[in-house]
Motif scaffolding. Structure first.
Motif, PDB file in Angstrom:
ATOM      1  N   ALA A 112      13.705   6.250 -15.326  1.00 51.36           N
ATOM      2  CA  ALA A 112      13.492   6.213 -16.773  1.00 51.36           C
ATOM      3  C   ALA A 112      12.251   5.413 -17.165  1.00 51.36           C
ATOM      4  CB  ALA A 112      14.725   5.609 -17.460  1.00 51.36           C
ATOM      5  N   ALA A 113      11.569   4.824 -16.182  1.00 50.13           N
ATOM      6  CA  ALA A 113      10.471   3.895 -16.476  1.00 50.13           C
ATOM      7  C   ALA A 113       9.171   4.616 -16.787  1.00 50.13           C
ATOM      8  CB  ALA A 113      10.261   2.959 -15.297  1.00 50.13           C
ATOM      9  N   THR A 114       8.427   4.050 -17.726  1.00 50.88           N
ATOM     10  CA  THR A 114       7.064   4.513 -18.001  1.00 50.88           C
ATOM     11  C   THR A 114       6.039   3.431 -17.693  1.00 50.88           C
ATOM     12  OG1 THR A 114       7.293   3.840 -20.325  1.00 50.88           O
ATOM     13  CG2 THR A 114       7.812   6.137 -19.789  1.00 50.88           C
ATOM     14  N   ALA A 115       6.497   2.210 -17.412  1.00 54.29           N
ATOM     15  CA  ALA A 115       5.603   1.112 -17.051  1.00 54.29           C
ATOM     16  C   ALA A 115       5.054   1.338 -15.641  1.00 54.29           C
ATOM     17  CB  ALA A 115       6.369  -0.214 -17.107  1.00 54.29           C
ATOM     18  N   PRO A 116       3.947   0.668 -15.296  1.00 52.16           N
ATOM     19  CA  PRO A 116       3.449   0.759 -13.921  1.00 52.16           C
ATOM     20  C   PRO A 116       4.512   0.290 -12.935  1.00 52.16           C
ATOM     21  CG  PRO A 116       1.843  -0.324 -15.355  1.00 52.16           C
ATOM     22  CD  PRO A 116       3.098  -0.191 -16.151  1.00 52.16           C
ATOM     23  N   VAL A 117       4.599   0.980 -11.798  1.00 53.92           N
ATOM     24  CA  VAL A 117       5.558   0.617 -10.746  1.00 53.92           C
ATOM     25  C   VAL A 117       4.784   0.243  -9.490  1.00 53.92           C
ATOM     26  CG1 VAL A 117       7.462   1.398  -9.291  1.00 53.92           C
ATOM     27  CG2 VAL A 117       7.335   2.138 -11.685  1.00 53.92           C
ATOM     28  N   TRP A 118       5.033  -0.978  -8.999  1.00 52.47           N
ATOM     29  CA  TRP A 118       4.434  -1.444  -7.749  1.00 52.47           C
ATOM     30  C   TRP A 118       5.527  -1.544  -6.700  1.00 52.47           C
ATOM     31  CZ3 TRP A 118       0.092  -5.663  -8.253  1.00 52.47           C
ATOM     32  CH2 TRP A 118      -0.888  -5.204  -9.139  1.00 52.47           C
ATOM     33  N   ILE A 119       5.201  -1.144  -5.489  1.00 53.67           N
ATOM     34  CA  ILE A 119       6.184  -1.099  -4.407  1.00 53.67           C
ATOM     35  C   ILE A 119       5.681  -1.932  -3.236  1.00 53.67           C
ATOM     36  CG2 ILE A 119       7.429   0.398  -2.795  1.00 53.67           C
ATOM     37  CD1 ILE A 119       7.107   2.660  -4.806  1.00 53.67           C
ATOM     38  N   ALA A 120       6.519  -2.875  -2.791  1.00 50.63           N
ATOM     39  CA  ALA A 120       6.190  -3.724  -1.644  1.00 50.63           C
ATOM     40  C   ALA A 120       7.173  -3.416  -0.520  1.00 50.63           C
ATOM     41  CB  ALA A 120       6.253  -5.198  -2.039  1.00 50.63           C
ATOM     42  N   PRO A 121       6.806  -2.516   0.410  1.00 51.19           N
ATOM     43  CA  PRO A 121       7.734  -2.124   1.465  1.00 51.19           C
ATOM     44  C   PRO A 121       8.010  -3.259   2.451  1.00 51.19           C
ATOM     45  CG  PRO A 121       5.916  -0.549   1.242  1.00 51.19           C
ATOM     46  CD  PRO A 121       5.543  -1.780   0.484  1.00 51.19           C
ATOM     47  N   ALA A 122       9.184  -3.214   3.071  1.00 51.36           N
ATOM     48  CA  ALA A 122       9.539  -4.121   4.156  1.00 51.36           C
ATOM     49  C   ALA A 122      10.554  -3.408   5.037  1.00 51.36           C
ATOM     50  CB  ALA A 122      10.119  -5.429   3.614  1.00 51.36           C
ATOM     51  N   MET A 123      10.192  -3.226   6.302  1.00 52.58           N
ATOM     52  CA  MET A 123      11.091  -2.497   7.212  1.00 52.58           C
ATOM     53  C   MET A 123      10.561  -2.611   8.630  1.00 52.58           C
ATOM     54  SD  MET A 123       9.970   1.390   6.100  1.00 52.58           S
ATOM     55  CE  MET A 123       9.825   0.899   4.367  1.00 52.58           C
ATOM     56  N   ASN A 124      11.316  -2.098   9.583  1.00 54.46           N
ATOM     57  CA  ASN A 124      10.892  -2.049  10.973  1.00 54.46           C
ATOM     58  C   ASN A 124       9.594  -1.262  11.111  1.00 54.46           C
ATOM     59  OD1 ASN A 124      11.115   0.066  13.447  1.00 54.46           O
ATOM     60  ND2 ASN A 124      11.667  -1.993  14.121  1.00 54.46           N
ATOM     61  N   VAL A 125       8.745  -1.677  12.045  1.00 56.92           N
ATOM     62  CA  VAL A 125       7.428  -1.067  12.216  1.00 56.92           C
ATOM     63  C   VAL A 125       7.520   0.431  12.492  1.00 56.92           C
ATOM     64  CG1 VAL A 125       7.362  -1.740  14.669  1.00 56.92           C
ATOM     65  CG2 VAL A 125       5.231  -1.198  13.476  1.00 56.92           C
ATOM     66  N   HIS A 126       8.529   0.855  13.279  1.00 66.85           N
ATOM     67  CA  HIS A 126       8.659   2.279  13.591  1.00 66.85           C
ATOM     68  C   HIS A 126       9.184   3.057  12.390  1.00 66.85           C
ATOM     69  CE1 HIS A 126       7.578   1.293  17.594  1.00 66.85           C
ATOM     70  NE2 HIS A 126       8.722   0.679  17.902  1.00 66.85           N
ATOM     71  N   MET A 127      10.046   2.444  11.599  1.00 67.22           N
ATOM     72  CA  MET A 127      10.491   3.081  10.367  1.00 67.22           C
ATOM     73  C   MET A 127       9.309   3.285   9.424  1.00 67.22           C
ATOM     74  SD  MET A 127      14.044   1.010   9.615  1.00 67.22           S
ATOM     75  CE  MET A 127      14.409   1.908   8.107  1.00 67.22           C
ATOM     76  N   TYR A 128       8.468   2.267   9.320  1.00 64.13           N
ATOM     77  CA  TYR A 128       7.328   2.334   8.400  1.00 64.13           C
ATOM     78  C   TYR A 128       6.367   3.463   8.783  1.00 64.13           C
ATOM     79  CZ  TYR A 128       3.371   0.916   5.525  1.00 64.13           C
ATOM     80  OH  TYR A 128       2.349   0.896   4.617  1.00 64.13           O
ATOM     81  N   SER A 129       6.185   3.682  10.091  1.00 70.55           N
ATOM     82  CA  SER A 129       5.226   4.700  10.534  1.00 70.55           C
ATOM     83  C   SER A 129       5.847   6.088  10.667  1.00 70.55           C
ATOM     84  CB  SER A 129       4.620   4.292  11.884  1.00 70.55           C
ATOM     85  OG  SER A 129       5.621   4.189  12.879  1.00 70.55           O
ATOM     86  N   HIS A 130       7.150   6.210  10.432  1.00 68.78           N
ATOM     87  CA  HIS A 130       7.800   7.517  10.556  1.00 68.78           C
ATOM     88  C   HIS A 130       7.175   8.508   9.569  1.00 68.78           C
ATOM     89  CE1 HIS A 130      10.861  10.654  10.520  1.00 68.78           C
ATOM     90  NE2 HIS A 130      11.347  10.129  11.636  1.00 68.78           N
ATOM     91  N   PRO A 131       6.917   9.739  10.009  1.00 71.15           N
ATOM     92  CA  PRO A 131       6.270  10.715   9.126  1.00 71.15           C
ATOM     93  C   PRO A 131       6.993  10.942   7.805  1.00 71.15           C
ATOM     94  CG  PRO A 131       6.289  11.521  11.378  1.00 71.15           C
ATOM     95  CD  PRO A 131       7.102  10.269  11.378  1.00 71.15           C
ATOM     96  N   VAL A 133       8.744   8.710   6.069  1.00 72.44           N
ATOM     97  CA  VAL A 133       8.456   7.565   5.193  1.00 72.44           C
ATOM     98  C   VAL A 133       7.028   7.648   4.679  1.00 72.44           C
ATOM     99  CG1 VAL A 133       8.315   5.043   5.075  1.00 72.44           C
ATOM    100  CG2 VAL A 133      10.179   6.119   6.338  1.00 72.44           C
ATOM    101  N   GLN A 134       6.086   7.986   5.574  1.00 76.38           N
ATOM    102  CA  GLN A 134       4.689   8.123   5.151  1.00 76.38           C
ATOM    103  C   GLN A 134       4.540   9.240   4.123  1.00 76.38           C
ATOM    104  OE1 GLN A 134       1.980   6.221   6.108  1.00 76.38           O
ATOM    105  NE2 GLN A 134       3.469   4.885   7.093  1.00 76.38           N
ATOM    106  N   ARG A 135       5.256  10.347   4.321  1.00 76.54           N
ATOM    107  CA  ARG A 135       5.211  11.445   3.349  1.00 76.54           C
ATOM    108  C   ARG A 135       5.748  10.991   1.998  1.00 76.54           C
ATOM    109  NH1 ARG A 135       9.634  15.239   4.708  1.00 76.54           N
ATOM    110  NH2 ARG A 135      10.757  13.624   3.575  1.00 76.54           N
ATOM    111  N   ASN A 136       6.855  10.255   2.009  1.00 73.22           N
ATOM    112  CA  ASN A 136       7.443   9.785   0.750  1.00 73.22           C
ATOM    113  C   ASN A 136       6.512   8.820   0.030  1.00 73.22           C
ATOM    114  OD1 ASN A 136       9.776  11.303   1.093  1.00 73.22           O
ATOM    115  ND2 ASN A 136      10.848   9.674   2.178  1.00 73.22           N
TER     116      ASN A 136
END
Length: 405
Positions: A112-131, A133-136
């Protein structure tokens, strides 16, 4: 610079939740009004009471827990925020947002938000590089979301690599820069032209010659250039990707149309990044009626299209930066260096499209950057958005006179 700014901090479940508590404290100390919204899994690590004490505001956890009967909580929170920060952001919540899923208080509010959204990911290195997650993440960047890249280091799972939540002090500094208008925009005032996608060379009204390019790399570059402050003109062949926000788009179909638009845009461009997979050949004759099937074999006569990169290289001025792409299947060094020299480019970005993770249509890429000064930079598999950032960092350095050939 955060005085009187309303920050909605969305906390999702991971060991980095303890850093979110420190972040809440530092944002409050910097003068921001902070409201915290927690997922169910985040509450397994830290209780809502902790965030309530640090923010001096109610903490929101349940969609149907309406604290004020005069408003709908998730709509009210979305409207209240000047900026929404998801920290830490798990792979799960990134996936939900990318696909429009709103199944709890946190994701419902974000939708429902219209304000700017900033995302700070935190997860296992292999999860982060999974295609996936990268696609999302690329999908969310396309929606206009801003990412605070995780840092590298020792992770709670025991691995060492990229996946640590950015430090609270750094996040607060980035927010302060954003609200003060001093956020880094190294391409501000620069005109950047990007070509993207395939071309279609018509045989008759129902058939054409084309290739497998989807335009993902070019659109990632256009999006990143705009985020860095550039005035971006995107010359695009036929693709199924929405136009990046803040980018001027010119849609073309044939190699001839792309040639015309690229040459027209070049005189006022500070840099051109030519990612488009332009057809090398076009039918010598266009048939106005559908060519009917005939007995036996059929010969299609082709003629060369105009070489856009060569034409731009011949016209290039000293202050301009010209970047070409080379999609190869063999002899990467030989063909890329030859293209760099023949076409008077400043940089060639080459990849072997037969390698998994680097071909057409993927959300990742594996490239090698060749520069006119003889240097060579081999990049590991990255999302196309990350590759775009590296390329534009090199372009920025060239425009500023650093490492200029």
């Amino acid at each position: 610079m955060l005085n009187d700014k309303n920050i909605l901090l969305c906390v999702t479940g991971g060991i980095a939740v303890f850093k979110a508590a420190a972040l809440t404290s530092k944002l409050t100390q910097a003068g921001a009004a902070v409201k915290v919204l927690m997922s169910d899994s985040a509450q397994k690590f830290v209780t809502p009471l902790t965030f309530q004490a640090l923010s001096r505001n109610d903490v929101y956890t349940e969609t149907f827990d309406e604290k004020n009967p005069e408003v709908i909580s998730h709509i009210d929170l979305a409207d209240w925020a000047d900026l929404i920060l998801i920290a830490p952001a798990t792979a799960n919540v990134i996936g939900k947002l990318a696909n429009g899923i709103a199944d709890d208080m946190l994701t419902t509010t974000l939708l429902a938000a219209t304000a700017p959204v900033w995302i700070a990911p935190a997860m296992n290195v292999h999860m982060y590089s999974h295609p996936a997650v990268q696609r999302n993440m690329d999908q969310l960047i396309g929606f206009g979301y801003e990412f605070l890249e995780p840092s590298e280091g020792f992770l709670a799972c025991g691995y060492v690599g990229k996946g640590r939540l950015e430090e609270p002090e750094t996040i607060v500094a980035r927010l302060s820069d954003y609200f003060s208008g001093t956020a880094a925009k190294p391409l501000a005032g620069r005109n950047i032209v990007v070509t993207a996608g395939p071309t279609r060379e018509k045989i008759d009204p129902v058939r054409f010659i084309s290739n497998h390019s989807t335009g993902k790399m070019g659109y990632a570059l256009a999006r990143q250039a705009a985020a860095l402050g550039a005035d971006v003109k995107l010359i695009s062949g036929p693709v199924q990707i929405p136009a990046p926000p803040g980018v001027s788009i010119i849609k073309v179909e044939s190699a001839a149309e792309m040639y015309e638009e690229a040459l027209k845009a070049f005189p006022t461009a500070d840099a051109v990044v030519k990612t488009a997979a332009v057809a090398d050949y076009t039918p010598a004759v266009y048939h106005k009626q559908k060519v009917k099937k005939q007995p036996g074999s059929q010969v299609l006569e082709l003629e060369r299209t105009k070489d856009i990169l060569m034409a731009l290289g011949n016209e290039k001025q000293q202050h301009q930066v010209l970047v070409g792409f080379a999609a190869e299947t063999e002899k990467l060094d030989e063909y890329a260096i030859g293209k760099l020299q023949r076409k008077n480019a400043d940089m060639i970005v080459a990849n072997n499209v037969t390698v998994s993770g680097a071909g057409f249509g993927t959300d990742t890429n594996i490239v090698t950057i060749y520069k006119k000064d003889g240097s060579k930079m081999e990049l590991p598999q990255m999302s196309k958005q990350q590759v775009a950032k590296v390329i534009l960092d090199e372009v920025t350095a060239m425009l500023n006179g650093n490492n200029r050939p």
